[in-house]
Motif scaffolding. Structure first.
Motif, short mmCIF file in Angstrom:
data_model
loop_
_atom_site.label_atom_id
_atom_site.label_comp_id
_atom_site.label_asym_id
_atom_site.label_seq_id
_atom_site.Cartn_x
_atom_site.Cartn_y
_atom_site.Cartn_z
N LEU A 106 1.15 9.81 21.89
CA LEU A 106 1.21 8.60 21.53
C LEU A 106 -0.24 8.24 20.51
O LEU A 106 0.51 7.70 19.41
N ASP A 107 -1.55 8.63 21.13
CA ASP A 107 -2.54 8.49 20.50
C ASP A 107 -2.60 8.34 19.35
O ASP A 107 -2.99 7.59 19.02
N TRP A 108 -2.06 9.95 19.24
CA TRP A 108 -2.23 10.01 17.40
C TRP A 108 -1.50 8.80 16.11
O TRP A 108 -2.10 8.67 15.45
N ILE A 109 -0.63 9.26 17.01
CA ILE A 109 0.67 8.26 16.83
C ILE A 109 -0.39 6.36 16.62
O ILE A 109 -0.06 5.95 15.19
N LEU A 110 -0.53 6.19 16.97
CA LEU A 110 -1.81 4.87 17.11
C LEU A 110 -3.18 5.04 16.52
O LEU A 110 -3.60 3.64 16.05
N ARG A 111 -3.47 5.60 16.24
CA ARG A 111 -4.60 5.76 15.54
C ARG A 111 -3.91 5.47 14.41
O ARG A 111 -4.86 5.09 13.77
N HIS A 112 -3.08 6.22 14.33
CA HIS A 112 -2.20 6.18 12.38
C HIS A 112 -1.21 5.24 11.95
O HIS A 112 -1.29 5.10 11.12
N ILE A 113 -0.08 4.72 12.90
CA ILE A 113 0.06 3.28 12.65
C ILE A 113 -0.54 2.41 11.76
O ILE A 113 -1.56 2.38 12.64
N ARG A 114 0.10 2.05 10.78
CA ARG A 114 0.11 0.75 10.73
C ARG A 114 0.57 -0.68 10.25
O ARG A 114 1.61 -0.62 10.74
N PRO A 115 0.23 -1.90 9.76
CA PRO A 115 1.00 -2.99 10.12
C PRO A 115 2.00 -2.97 9.28
O PRO A 115 2.21 -2.39 8.27
N GLY A 116 3.84 -3.43 10.07
CA GLY A 116 4.45 -2.97 9.18
C GLY A 116 5.17 -1.80 9.57
O GLY A 116 7.00 -1.33 9.33
N ASP A 117 4.56 -0.98 10.16
CA ASP A 117 5.11 0.76 9.91
C ASP A 117 6.35 0.20 11.49
O ASP A 117 6.01 -0.96 11.62
N TYR A 118 7.11 1.35 11.78
CA TYR A 118 7.86 1.37 12.80
C TYR A 118 7.26 2.97 13.52
O TYR A 118 6.91 3.34 13.29
N GLY B 111 0.62 -0.96 -0.09
CA GLY B 111 -0.04 0.29 -0.03
C GLY B 111 0.91 1.34 0.18
O GLY B 111 0.50 2.51 0.31
N GLY B 112 1.87 1.36 -1.25
CA GLY B 112 3.09 2.14 -0.55
C GLY B 112 3.94 2.26 0.25
O GLY B 112 4.37 0.67 0.91
N PRO B 113 5.14 3.27 0.64
CA PRO B 113 6.07 2.83 1.48
C PRO B 113 5.66 2.52 2.82
O PRO B 113 4.55 2.90 3.08
N ARG B 114 6.42 1.85 3.73
CA ARG B 114 5.93 1.91 4.96
C ARG B 114 6.93 3.31 5.24
O ARG B 114 7.41 4.49 5.34
N ARG B 115 6.25 3.02 7.12
CA ARG B 115 6.36 4.75 7.67
C ARG B 115 7.11 4.84 9.07
O ARG B 115 6.65 3.68 9.47
N ILE B 116 7.39 5.38 9.07
CA ILE B 116 8.75 5.91 10.29
C ILE B 116 7.82 6.88 11.30
O ILE B 116 7.98 7.92 10.97
N PHE B 117 6.99 6.54 12.05
CA PHE B 117 6.76 7.56 13.23
C PHE B 117 7.69 7.78 13.99
O PHE B 117 8.35 6.59 15.08
N LEU B 118 7.95 9.04 14.37
CA LEU B 118 9.34 9.18 15.45
C LEU B 118 8.14 9.88 16.79
O LEU B 118 8.16 11.08 16.51
N ALA B 119 8.57 9.70 17.58
CA ALA B 119 8.44 10.26 18.87
C ALA B 119 9.64 10.25 20.07
O ALA B 119 10.55 9.94 19.60
N GLY B 120 9.57 11.99 19.44
CA GLY B 120 11.00 12.43 20.89
C GLY B 120 10.90 14.00 21.20
O GLY B 120 9.42 14.52 21.49
N ASP B 121 12.37 14.41 21.75
CA ASP B 121 11.69 15.58 21.76
C ASP B 121 12.64 16.46 20.79
O ASP B 121 12.62 15.90 19.44
N SER B 122 13.49 17.72 21.41
CA SER B 122 13.77 18.58 20.60
C SER B 122 15.15 17.94 20.29
O SER B 122 15.20 18.46 18.43
N ALA B 123 15.91 17.39 20.98
CA ALA B 123 16.89 16.60 19.45
C ALA B 123 16.29 15.92 18.45
O ALA B 123 17.12 15.91 17.61
N ALA B 124 15.51 15.06 18.42
CA ALA B 124 15.08 14.75 17.06
C ALA B 124 13.71 15.70 16.28
O ALA B 124 13.70 15.00 15.40
N VAL B 125 12.85 16.62 16.39
CA VAL B 125 12.28 16.98 16.07
C VAL B 125 12.70 17.76 14.51
O VAL B 125 13.43 18.76 14.78
#
Length: 264
Positions: free
Chosen positions: A67-79, A7-21
């Protein structure tokens, strides 16, 4: 891990702070490593959804619905890449977590939430700050938090990338002067965003962010977290300055507001 999602590229969701933003233009040249991670991962294979938030701890990121937003949008096989510890160590009661107390408890929410949705959790310790003292020594600033993250990763059989340990070794080896280009050290009139100058040993320039993002990508391949053919530019020495971009203020504000299921 095989890339067989159709269904298109896999997705990497990144949860973090200002070092990663991903920073807004008014904060340039501040740059998070998540802002430039796409330099090293093929856009044909993976899309990076950087949800990191400046000032967040593992606790507040979860409590405020991010985190809830990420978990609502994340798909099987994503990271789901999770990188906290810097703000967790701060003294403010509403922000702080204890390294061997509630910090791993909050991290488990990211790990368990990803796995419940058949996605792949990855824990990444944050990069070290420029902590050089007047004698040229470089103490560790948040030792217990990367250790607690590593221990949780082992307990849960989750991949762990020790960006903290690697960056500390780099910065220590470079010494106080050698590491300066990796962090915000601006003299008056050197940059229009900071006409009076600005010195911030806690936030990185594009050079520092690229170094950290490159290491994360190397580790992803070395640990077989992602397929090797996803990686690009790992041995590229230099990147054109125009490759590093910052969000316009409106887009940054909209993403900050929209990527939460909380009230803040």
């Amino acid at each position: 891990m095989r890339s067989d999602w159709q269904g298109g590229p896999r997705r990497i969701f990144l949860a973090g702070d200002s070092a990663a933003v991903t920073r807004e233009a008014s904060k340039a040249p501040m740059t998070g490593w998540g802002q430039v991670l796409h330099f090293f991962l093929s856009s044909q294979e993976v899309e990076i959804v950087n949800c990191a938030r400046a000032g967040a701890s593992a606790r507040t990121f979860s409590e405020r619905g991010r985190l809830d937003w990420i978990l609502r949008h994340i798909r099987p096989g994503d990271y789901l890449f999770t990188s906290f510890g810097i703000n967790d160590a701060k003294p403010e009661e509403w922000l702080r977590t204890e390294a061997y107390g509630d910090f791993p408890h909050h991290l488990r929410k990211f790990v368990d939430g990803a796995r419940e949705r058949n996605a792949h959790p990855v824990l990444i310790s944050p990069p070290e700050r420029d902590t050089h003292d007047v004698h040229g020594n470089m103490p560790r600033s948040i030792t217990e938090y990367p250790m607690a993250m590593r221990d949780l990763a082992a307990e849960c059989s989750v991949p762990y990338i020790d960006l903290y340990g690697q960056s500390h070794s780099w910065w220590e080896g470079l010494g106080p002067e050698g590491v300066r280009p990796f962090f915000i050290h601006l003299e008056p009139q050197e940059h229009p965003n900071y006409p009076e100058g600005f010195h911030d040993p806690g936030h990185m320039t594009p050079q520092g962010a690229i170094a950290c993002a490159r290491y994360v990508a190397y580790a992803l391949v070395e640990q077989r977290i992602v397929p090797p053919h996803w990686a690009i530019n790992l041995d590229r020495a230099d990147f054109p300055p125009e490759w590093v971009t910052w969000l316009d203020e409106e887009t940054h504000a909209e993403l900050t507001k929209s990527r939460t299921l909380g009230s803040n």
